[in-house]
Design an enzyme around this catalytic site. Structure first.
Site, PDB file in Angstrom:
ATOM      1  N   HIS A 107      -9.613   2.078  -0.432  1.00 29.22           N
ATOM      2  CA  HIS A 107      -8.156   1.952  -0.352  1.00 29.22           C
ATOM      3  C   HIS A 107      -7.640   1.380  -1.673  1.00 29.22           C
ATOM      4  CE1 HIS A 107      -4.187   1.374   0.852  1.00 29.22           C
ATOM      5  NE2 HIS A 107      -4.329   0.650   1.946  1.00 29.22           N
ATOM      6  N   HIS A 144      -2.966   8.255   5.903  1.00 26.17           N
ATOM      7  CA  HIS A 144      -3.130   6.917   5.327  1.00 26.17           C
ATOM      8  C   HIS A 144      -4.554   6.464   5.668  1.00 26.17           C
ATOM      9  CE1 HIS A 144      -2.085   3.073   3.752  1.00 26.17           C
ATOM     10  NE2 HIS A 144      -2.214   2.438   4.890  1.00 26.17           N
ATOM     11  N   CYS A 198       0.798  -1.235   0.000  1.00 26.55           N
ATOM     12  CA  CYS A 198       0.000   0.000   0.000  1.00 26.55           C
ATOM     13  C   CYS A 198       0.829   1.282   0.000  1.00 26.55           C
ATOM     14  CB  CYS A 198      -0.977  -0.034   1.158  1.00 26.55           C
ATOM     15  SG  CYS A 198      -1.957  -1.556   1.122  1.00 26.55           S
TER      16      CYS A 198
END
Lengths: 765, 85
Positions: A327, A292, A159
């Site tokens: 995400h 994040h 990620c």
């Protein structure tokens, strides 16, 4: 580093195609999370941030007319790439040296999971086999540029992939290796990672609520985003309009757990602190944090704690735009960089949608509504990945010129030495027995010789490690020896722990997406190797993973080399890690990777057919900025090129030699990746004949086999020869006597004549 | 109950790959996490899969595992009460 500017951006997410639509929906506080449409999965109760366009619609957006197949990952990437290149006015021959660095983890999985049984049982979908890995996706994307990229590579740190692409791009600019870097990431949804995240029980069945006390997890999303970054001088030279500055960045490893964040958010704290330091800004200068903020219990709590450690009781406005897009994993760092830049240039702060109640222990609450007409000078954006691969970037308004920290200075005094190395391969492990008494493989399929891992890895840690992870840790421990912890751990791997990927994929397909084991999923991400080494060594330094097919290791080495030249790091553990499984061997065999029947040095030398012998690769080497009596050799220079003409390859070689004060006739040998594959070998031969026809040829794949990371053994073999002051005859392609006291060795590596690398090794004697 | 405990221990050893351990090495009254066996959050997820696969018990939230995985005995009692296969 106040002179790096952004001159183009492109984005596609569930919010829409391009900046305009993205901006409109961000400002409207319009969430784009809904039911799954494109993926056939039984988990249709899980909401996602899916791009509404079908593959065909995406093709239409870029006017795609190329022959051959293309994966959704690449298509999404190309849509974003097109927008970024257009805004930066990059097309055709530019006369600039341009790097393309893309973050990606899923690769072609969304197709592989549909055709996996075909891969194994018939030949109908063979063309998709070579499209499975991350580097293949980047390669197909590179065609979107009407000019030609001079260097491409792929970063796979889950990620945080795209954020690390931004960081590498900036380092290449600072070192003067590139004038322009196109950086970002792409990821499409796949059944594989929807199921993977589901086994971790961190998916919310409702739209996610980052930083909310009652958050239940994340929503996966897909998309792509790219930035064109260049030095201010480059932008001025070509009249490109600078949109904003990339003023700082940081990368650190949490080194705590394979999936969980440490309670005090150490990696996140270090990444943010470094980003501030490199930008010359203080915490008080940051006007907005694009967090994040995945929406999982663990991330949001720990990221918040890390932010409180950095910003004290004055945490600036925070929001997680994953509440709009879901995400987007490997693309997230790019997507959120572009969103941050939109916020910066349009003076607004996107909302943290779905927020109601703050997290106990946090002294801040995220921005719960869109804030307009806010003057923003500096924005920090966070991207954290599995294994604690944490990165932060800071973007600043164009009229802001922070004073950068002066700790990084590019001088020719910053050297890079190979100090030690350790391998596990087809040869006797963890030593240089192969140098005296090599094992000569006789079959196309080969297993590694495993050492006793008990000495390196405690049983509780070893029990859930696949073979490749064990090899990586053991070679890292051996290479590190008595050295202090390295400033960086950088790993190349074309396929990652493919054995675990296969286990998870097979179980998913055979058990109808039920009873899947999280261990296999979390060890299927490429960066699990580098982060496992960091975890084992408790090393919080820079951590990155490259997955660029046959130049995966070379990319890792380049990253370390560039950072050492910049003085940003003084030591690095650099590795190449690849494993072969019987199934993957069979699949690659269908597309011509392997020789049939018995293999011998003689048949390989004939090179009258395609195919080679397969190997496993596990190699770690310790690089340091100082040498001593034990040093293997100096890396005197290095270059990577993408689709170069022979002339460009020769020019690059001459440049490399000239910089080191050398001439072609000073080369004691050229290390070539000759593998017995006629197409592969022809390229090496042509280059050698044009560059240094008198120079003795060294080969190594007849001992170590072919794999995406095989080039690691080329560098290793050259380094060992320089330290041993001898090139043994068994490494010489057509000489029967040892070469004594070699001084300078050039290592040439190429993959399908597309990606090339040149590495110049010099003796320290 | 004792049979279920033994069965469970064998399954735990297998699914968590506790090489070299036998059921006798696991104290059914000792904590599985933290001190005791020293398992972590990923192991908890693996145990959740085990319960679903072998006993038809589906947990909606990983946090529910905290109470259930206190020890092998507690886990066996929970399974005995809730199993659907």
């Amino acid at each position: 580093m106040n002179n790096i500017v952004v001159t183009g951006t492109g984005i596609i997410t569930s919010l829409g195609v391009g900046k305009e639509e993205t901006l409109r929906k961000l400002k409207a506080g319009q969430r784009a999370i809904g039911p799954i449409r494109h993926i056939r999965t039984k988990h249709c109760d899980l909401p996602v941030g899916e791009v509404s366009c079908s593959d065909e619609e995406l093709k239409a957006l870029i006017g795609y007319r190329e022959p051959g197949i293309i994966t959704r990952t690449s298509l999404l990437g190309r849509v974003a790439l097109k927008e970024a290149l257009e805004e930066a006015h990059l097309s055709g021959e530019t006369g600039q040296r341009i790097a393309f660095i893309s973050g990606n983890t899923v690769g072609g999985m969304e197709k592989s999971e549909q055709y996996y049984h075909d891969f194994l049982n018939n030949c109908e979908k063979n063309e998709y086999i070579a499209m499975h890995d991350c580097g293949a996706c980047t390669d197909v994307m590179a065609k979107e540029f009407s000019g030609r990229f001079d260097l491409i590579t792929t970063i796979s740190t889950a990620c945080s992939s795209a954020a690390n692409a931004v960081i590498l791009g900036a380092n290449l600019l600072k070192e003067g290796r590139a004038d322009i870097a196109v950086v970002g990431g792409t990821e499409c949804l796949s059944k594989f990672h929807i199921n993977g995240f589901n086994t971790l029980m961190i998916l919310d069945k409702e739209p996610c609520r980052p930083f909310d006390a009652n958050r239940k997890g994340l929503n996966l999303g897909e998309g792509a985003a790219y930035l064109v970054i260049e030095t201010e001088e480059s932008a001025r030279r070509r009249n490109a309009k600078a949109i904003c500055r990339l003023s700082g960045y940081g990368n650190a490893c949490d080194a705590f757990h394979q999936t969980a964040t440490s309670p005090n958010g150490e990696g996140a704290f270090l990444a943010m602190t470094q980003a501030l330091k490199s930008s010359g800004l203080t915490a008080a200068d940051i006007d907005y944090i694009n967090a994040h903020g995945t929406g999982t219990g663990n991330n949001d709590e720990c990221e918040g704690i890390a932010m409180m450690r950095v910003f004290g009781d004055k945490v600036p406005p925070v929001s997680s735009t994953k509440s709009y897009t879901g995400h987007t994993t490997s693309a997230a760092g790019g997507v959120e960089s572009v969103i941050s830049i939109l916020a910066l240039t349009h003076s607004f702060i996107p909302a943290n949608l779905g927020f109601e109640e703050g997290i106990e222990g946090h002294n801040f609450k995220p921005v719960d509504h869109v804030m307009e007409n806010v003057e923003l000078k500096h924005i920090l954006t966070n991207s954290f990945g599995f294994g604690g691969n944490d990165s932060s970037c800071i973007f600043s308004a164009i009229h802001e010129s922070p004073t950068p920290s002066s700790s990084e200075v590019l001088t020719n005094d910053n050297r890079c030495y190979i100090q030690s190395a350790a391998q596990i391969s087809l040869q006797q492990p963890l030593g240089e027995e192969w140098f005296q008494n090599p094992i000569i493989p006789t079959e196309a399929y080969n297993e590694s010789i495993e050492p006793d891992y008990g000495k390196y890895i405690p049983p509780m840690a070893a029990r859930r490690m696949g073979k490749l992870l064990k090899r990586a840790v053991a070679t890292a421990v051996e290479a590190l020896g008595g050295h202090p912890l390295p400033d960086a751990i950088i790993t190349g791997t074309g396929l990652g722990c493919i054995a675990n990927t296969e286990k998870f994929l097979t179980a998913m397909l055979d058990n109808d997406e039920e009873f899947l084991q999280p261990t296999y999923f979390m060890q299927s991400t490429h960066n699990t190797i580098s982060s496992q080494v960091a975890l084992h060594l408790k090393c919080h330094g820079y951590n990155c993973t490259y997955s660029q097919r046959g130049t995966s290791f070379d990319s890792s080495l380049l990253d370390a080399f560039v950072q050492m030249r910049l003085g940003a790091i003084h030591s690095a553990l650099v590795g190449g890690q690849e494993e072969m499984t019987p199934d993957y061997f069979r699949m690659l065999g269908k597309i011509g990777y392997w020789k049939e029947g018995e293999v011998s040095t003689h048949t390989l030398k004939k090179a009258d057919s395609i195919g080679s012998l397969s190997g496993n690769c596990s190699l770690n080497m310790m690089l340091t900025s100082r040498s001593n009596a034990d040093t293997f050799c100096q890396i005197a220079g290095m270059d990577m090129l993408y689709e170069p003409s022979m002339e460009e390859l020769l020019n690059a070689t001459n440049r490399l030699l000239r910089k080191a004060g050398l001439d072609v006739c000073d080369l004691s040998a050229i290390v070539m990746g000759l593998s017995g594959d006629c197409d592969n070998d022809r390229v090496y031969r042509e280059f050698r004949n044009a560059c240094c026809p008198e120079t003795p040829e060294v080969w190594y794949k007849h001992l170590f086999g072919e794999s995406f990371c095989a080039s690691a053994f080329g560098v290793y073999a050259g380094a060992v020869c320089l330290r041993q002051k001898r090139i043994p005859a068994h490494l010489l392609y057509d000489l029967s006597e040892d070469i004594m006291a070699p001084k300078h060795i050039l290592v040439h590596n190429h993959f399908h004549n597309k990606d090339h690398s040149l590495i110049l090794l010099s003796s320290c004697q | 109950m004792e049979n279920l405990i033994l069965e469970l221990k064998e399954e735990i050893i297998e699914v968590l790959n506790l090489e070299g351990m036998t059921p006798a090495d696991i104290d059914e009254n000792a904590p599985l996490f933290g001190e005791g066996l020293g398992l972590d959050s990923i192991d908890a997820l693996e145990l959740i899969v085990l319960m679903e696969k072998n006993y038809g018990i589906k947990l909606a939230n990983a946090n529910e595992g905290k109470e259930i995985f206190k020890s092998v005995r507690v886990m066996a009692e929970y399974i005995k009460e809730h199993r659907t296969k």
